[in-house]
Scaffold this motif. Structure first.
Motif, PDB file in Angstrom:
ATOM      1  N   GLY A  95       0.812  -1.206   0.000  1.00  0.00           N
ATOM      2  CA  GLY A  95       0.000   0.000   0.000  1.00  0.00           C
ATOM      3  C   GLY A  95       0.847   1.258   0.000  1.00  0.00           C
ATOM      4  O   GLY A  95       0.540   2.230  -0.707  1.00  0.00           O
ATOM      5  N   LEU A  96       1.932   1.239   0.783  1.00  0.00           N
ATOM      6  CA  LEU A  96       2.814   2.404   0.837  1.00  0.00           C
ATOM      7  C   LEU A  96       3.539   2.589  -0.486  1.00  0.00           C
ATOM      8  O   LEU A  96       3.644   3.717  -0.990  1.00  0.00           O
ATOM      9  CB  LEU A  96       3.814   2.244   1.980  1.00  0.00           C
ATOM     10  CG  LEU A  96       4.673   3.479   2.265  1.00  0.00           C
ATOM     11  CD1 LEU A  96       3.811   4.639   2.753  1.00  0.00           C
ATOM     12  CD2 LEU A  96       5.763   3.162   3.290  1.00  0.00           C
ATOM     13  N   ALA A  97       4.035   1.504  -1.065  1.00  0.00           N
ATOM     14  CA  ALA A  97       4.734   1.603  -2.354  1.00  0.00           C
ATOM     15  C   ALA A  97       3.793   2.141  -3.436  1.00  0.00           C
ATOM     16  O   ALA A  97       4.192   2.998  -4.252  1.00  0.00           O
ATOM     17  CB  ALA A  97       5.285   0.237  -2.758  1.00  0.00           C
ATOM     18  N   ASP A  98       2.564   1.656  -3.452  1.00  0.00           N
ATOM     19  CA  ASP A  98       1.596   2.146  -4.442  1.00  0.00           C
ATOM     20  C   ASP A  98       1.277   3.622  -4.221  1.00  0.00           C
ATOM     21  O   ASP A  98       1.089   4.379  -5.187  1.00  0.00           O
ATOM     22  CB  ASP A  98       0.305   1.324  -4.362  1.00  0.00           C
ATOM     23  CG  ASP A  98       0.477  -0.094  -4.886  1.00  0.00           C
ATOM     24  OD1 ASP A  98       1.502  -0.369  -5.537  1.00  0.00           O
ATOM     25  OD2 ASP A  98      -0.423  -0.924  -4.625  1.00  0.00           O
ATOM     26  N   THR A  99       1.208   4.029  -2.951  1.00  0.00           N
ATOM     27  CA  THR A  99       0.919   5.425  -2.633  1.00  0.00           C
ATOM     28  C   THR A  99       2.058   6.337  -3.090  1.00  0.00           C
ATOM     29  O   THR A  99       1.833   7.388  -3.707  1.00  0.00           O
ATOM     30  CB  THR A  99       0.680   5.591  -1.124  1.00  0.00           C
ATOM     31  OG1 THR A  99      -0.451   4.794  -0.739  1.00  0.00           O
ATOM     32  CG2 THR A  99       0.429   7.042  -0.757  1.00  0.00           C
ATOM     33  N   VAL A 100       3.292   5.942  -2.798  1.00  0.00           N
ATOM     34  CA  VAL A 100       4.452   6.724  -3.240  1.00  0.00           C
ATOM     35  C   VAL A 100       4.462   6.832  -4.756  1.00  0.00           C
ATOM     36  O   VAL A 100       4.691   7.914  -5.328  1.00  0.00           O
ATOM     37  CB  VAL A 100       5.760   6.099  -2.717  1.00  0.00           C
ATOM     38  CG1 VAL A 100       6.977   6.795  -3.339  1.00  0.00           C
ATOM     39  CG2 VAL A 100       5.826   6.182  -1.193  1.00  0.00           C
ATOM     40  N   ALA A 101       4.176   5.728  -5.436  1.00  0.00           N
ATOM     41  CA  ALA A 101       4.155   5.743  -6.902  1.00  0.00           C
ATOM     42  C   ALA A 101       3.069   6.677  -7.429  1.00  0.00           C
ATOM     43  O   ALA A 101       3.270   7.374  -8.437  1.00  0.00           O
ATOM     44  CB  ALA A 101       3.942   4.326  -7.429  1.00  0.00           C
ATOM     45  N   TRP A 102       1.924   6.703  -6.739  1.00  0.00           N
ATOM     46  CA  TRP A 102       0.834   7.578  -7.183  1.00  0.00           C
ATOM     47  C   TRP A 102       1.260   9.049  -7.094  1.00  0.00           C
ATOM     48  O   TRP A 102       1.026   9.831  -8.030  1.00  0.00           O
ATOM     49  CB  TRP A 102      -0.418   7.344  -6.348  1.00  0.00           C
ATOM     50  CG  TRP A 102      -1.602   8.082  -6.882  1.00  0.00           C
ATOM     51  CD1 TRP A 102      -2.497   7.645  -7.818  1.00  0.00           C
ATOM     52  CD2 TRP A 102      -2.017   9.416  -6.533  1.00  0.00           C
ATOM     53  NE1 TRP A 102      -3.437   8.617  -8.076  1.00  0.00           N
ATOM     54  CE2 TRP A 102      -3.165   9.711  -7.305  1.00  0.00           C
ATOM     55  CE3 TRP A 102      -1.546  10.376  -5.659  1.00  0.00           C
ATOM     56  CZ2 TRP A 102      -3.840  10.932  -7.221  1.00  0.00           C
ATOM     57  CZ3 TRP A 102      -2.197  11.603  -5.568  1.00  0.00           C
ATOM     58  CH2 TRP A 102      -3.335  11.868  -6.341  1.00  0.00           C
ATOM     59  N   TYR A 103       1.902   9.426  -6.002  1.00  0.00           N
ATOM     60  CA  TYR A 103       2.346  10.820  -5.876  1.00  0.00           C
ATOM     61  C   TYR A 103       3.466  11.136  -6.872  1.00  0.00           C
ATOM     62  O   TYR A 103       3.521  12.250  -7.412  1.00  0.00           O
ATOM     63  CB  TYR A 103       2.786  11.124  -4.442  1.00  0.00           C
ATOM     64  CG  TYR A 103       1.605  11.353  -3.523  1.00  0.00           C
ATOM     65  CD1 TYR A 103       0.987  12.586  -3.460  1.00  0.00           C
ATOM     66  CD2 TYR A 103       1.087  10.318  -2.755  1.00  0.00           C
ATOM     67  CE1 TYR A 103      -0.117  12.805  -2.649  1.00  0.00           C
ATOM     68  CE2 TYR A 103      -0.015  10.516  -1.936  1.00  0.00           C
ATOM     69  CZ  TYR A 103      -0.618  11.764  -1.891  1.00  0.00           C
ATOM     70  OH  TYR A 103      -1.711  11.959  -1.100  1.00  0.00           O
ATOM     71  N   ARG A 104       4.305  10.160  -7.145  1.00  0.00           N
ATOM     72  CA  ARG A 104       5.368  10.377  -8.139  1.00  0.00           C
ATOM     73  C   ARG A 104       4.755  10.629  -9.524  1.00  0.00           C
ATOM     74  O   ARG A 104       5.262  11.457 -10.295  1.00  0.00           O
ATOM     75  CB  ARG A 104       6.294   9.162  -8.187  1.00  0.00           C
ATOM     76  CG  ARG A 104       7.443   9.314  -9.168  1.00  0.00           C
ATOM     77  CD  ARG A 104       8.317   8.069  -9.207  1.00  0.00           C
ATOM     78  NE  ARG A 104       9.099   7.932  -7.979  1.00  0.00           N
ATOM     79  CZ  ARG A 104       8.961   6.937  -7.104  1.00  0.00           C
ATOM     80  NH1 ARG A 104       8.056   5.990  -7.302  1.00  0.00           N
ATOM     81  NH2 ARG A 104       9.724   6.881  -6.033  1.00  0.00           N
ATOM     82  N   ASP A 105       3.665   9.919  -9.813  1.00  0.00           N
ATOM     83  CA  ASP A 105       3.062   9.998 -11.151  1.00  0.00           C
ATOM     84  C   ASP A 105       1.987  11.077 -11.282  1.00  0.00           C
ATOM     85  O   ASP A 105       1.462  11.275 -12.391  1.00  0.00           O
ATOM     86  CB  ASP A 105       2.430   8.642 -11.509  1.00  0.00           C
ATOM     87  CG  ASP A 105       3.459   7.538 -11.631  1.00  0.00           C
ATOM     88  OD1 ASP A 105       4.652   7.849 -11.798  1.00  0.00           O
ATOM     89  OD2 ASP A 105       3.070   6.358 -11.518  1.00  0.00           O
ATOM     90  N   ASN A 106       1.648  11.752 -10.191  1.00  0.00           N
ATOM     91  CA  ASN A 106       0.516  12.693 -10.237  1.00  0.00           C
ATOM     92  C   ASN A 106       0.871  14.064  -9.671  1.00  0.00           C
ATOM     93  O   ASN A 106       0.130  14.633  -8.865  1.00  0.00           O
ATOM     94  CB  ASN A 106      -0.680  12.101  -9.491  1.00  0.00           C
ATOM     95  CG  ASN A 106      -1.344  10.984 -10.260  1.00  0.00           C
ATOM     96  OD1 ASN A 106      -2.196  11.205 -11.125  1.00  0.00           O
ATOM     97  ND2 ASN A 106      -0.934   9.756  -9.951  1.00  0.00           N
ATOM     98  N   ARG A 107       1.989  14.602 -10.137  1.00  0.00           N
ATOM     99  CA  ARG A 107       2.398  15.946  -9.731  1.00  0.00           C
ATOM    100  C   ARG A 107       1.327  16.985 -10.079  1.00  0.00           C
ATOM    101  O   ARG A 107       1.145  17.955  -9.352  1.00  0.00           O
ATOM    102  CB  ARG A 107       3.709  16.333 -10.396  1.00  0.00           C
ATOM    103  CG  ARG A 107       4.934  15.750  -9.742  1.00  0.00           C
ATOM    104  CD  ARG A 107       6.205  16.243 -10.406  1.00  0.00           C
ATOM    105  NE  ARG A 107       7.366  15.876  -9.625  1.00  0.00           N
ATOM    106  CZ  ARG A 107       7.885  16.618  -8.647  1.00  0.00           C
ATOM    107  NH1 ARG A 107       7.313  17.770  -8.344  1.00  0.00           N
ATOM    108  NH2 ARG A 107       8.950  16.211  -7.995  1.00  0.00           N
ATOM    109  N   SER A 108       0.659  16.761 -11.183  1.00  0.00           N
ATOM    110  CA  SER A 108      -0.341  17.744 -11.618  1.00  0.00           C
ATOM    111  C   SER A 108      -1.501  17.840 -10.636  1.00  0.00           C
ATOM    112  O   SER A 108      -2.222  18.840 -10.630  1.00  0.00           O
ATOM    113  CB  SER A 108      -0.878  17.379 -12.999  1.00  0.00           C
ATOM    114  OG  SER A 108      -1.521  16.110 -12.979  1.00  0.00           O
TER     115      SER A 108
END
Length: 329
Positions: A303-316
């Protein structure tokens, strides 16, 4: 079902709405959902599906303290899930008035409307912080409320109002108390999105005190699934704890976040501890497990890895929110 979701443009409320509209909760299949949200700094329409192309969704911008607006919306609904709240502890320490107005008076306005219309179901979403701090073991729902911050005191007050309307008037009100949530779409003032976005930008992160305060971490998907179970089968007048089952000190959490972006401890700046900082939270979830079959499903590391990836991919998504917050918007 016609469902009114307050605070549905915020982090947790919007996840509940998106999942419900996607068919993630069998009991809400075909439901028509109205979101009532004031769109303060932490609520944004970018958290919700496009209203024009989603016929099952209606959005109303407004305040839960607007008696006439609330009365009209509750009168058109079969059930309410009440997420709307001021929720940031640090903000409550520097100014508690908004927390009392929104969390206490706003909840009373909703409950009064529910009573007038004899609403079939009212789910009041609360927090484990109302219990205070626990050195060992876990809180059952019967534990005394001992809040230590203006935020948690305002939530405890709203819990007591919800309980009173159930006991006095027989209103079908249930209360949920969750542990610390994390996941995508969380406003970047809370610890995980704040640390992740700062680290992604090459900035430092603040660590309160000795970093040994302990929190139980709950993925927002597990939390909302628990709420859907309470909405469907929870007993009126009852309280249900919803936990994630992963307890970490703030230092341990920080170490995992640093590793997730390839940063080291030099990026951490110790800061003076928060006033009245609760040492440890831990909720006993045996009641909701026994009665409704709830157990957390999202393993924390994934869950944490997916969350970090989401913020990395969603700067906008998060960059404009951080800029607006920095400007006081």
């Amino acid at each position: 079902m016609r469902l009114l979701v307050t605070g549905g443009a915020g982090f947790i409320g919007s996840h509940f709405v998106r999942t419900a509209l996607a068919g993630g909760y069998p009991g809400l299949s075909g439901a028509r959902i109205t979101v009532l949200d004031k769109l303060t700094y932490a609520g944004t329409l970018t958290n919700l599906p496009d209203v024009d192309s989603t016929p099952e969704l209606e959005f109303v911008q407004g305040d839960i303290n607007d008696v006439d607006l609330v009365d009209g919306l509750v009168g058109q609904s079969d059930a309410v899930v009440h997420f709307a709240a001021e929720s940031h502890v640090d903000r409550s320490i520097t100014g508690a008035a908004e927390f009392v107005v929104t969390n206490v008076l706003g909840t009373q306005t909703l409950l009064e409307a529910a009573l007038r219309h004899r609403l079939a179901k009212f789910v009041h979403v609360s927090t484990d912080e109302v219990y205070g701090s626990i050195p060992e073991g876990s809180w059952p729902e019967t534990h005394a409320l001992e809040p230590n911050s203006p935020y948690s005191a305002s939530k405890a007050s709203s819990d007591l109002l919800a309980r009173a309307y159930a006991r006095t008037h027989g209103l079908d009100v249930t209360i949920t108390r969750c542990s610390n949530n994390y996941g995508p779409h969380q406003f970047p003032e809370k610890v995980i999105p704040l640390f992740v976005t700062n680290l992604l930008d090459g900035l430092t992160v603040p660590l309160y005190g000795d970093g040994l305060n302990v929190r139980d971490w709950l993925h927002v998907d597990d939390h909302c699934r628990g709420i859907s179970l309470v909405l469907g089968k929870g007993r009126g007048g009852e309280v249900y704890n919803i936990g994630g089952g992963t307890e970490l000190t703030n230092r341990e959490l920080t170490e995992r976040l640093l590793a997730s972006v390839g940063a080291d401890w030099s990026r951490v700046v110790p800061v003076e501890d928060r006033k009245g900082h609760d040492r440890r939270y831990s909720v006993d979830i045996s009641k909701i497990h026994a009665e409704l079959g709830y157990e957390p499903q999202v393993e924390f590391d994934k869950g944490l890895a997916d969350t970090v990836a989401w913020y990395r991919d969603n700067r906008s998504w998060w960059e404009p929110l951080k800029q607006r917050a920095a400007l006081g918007g």
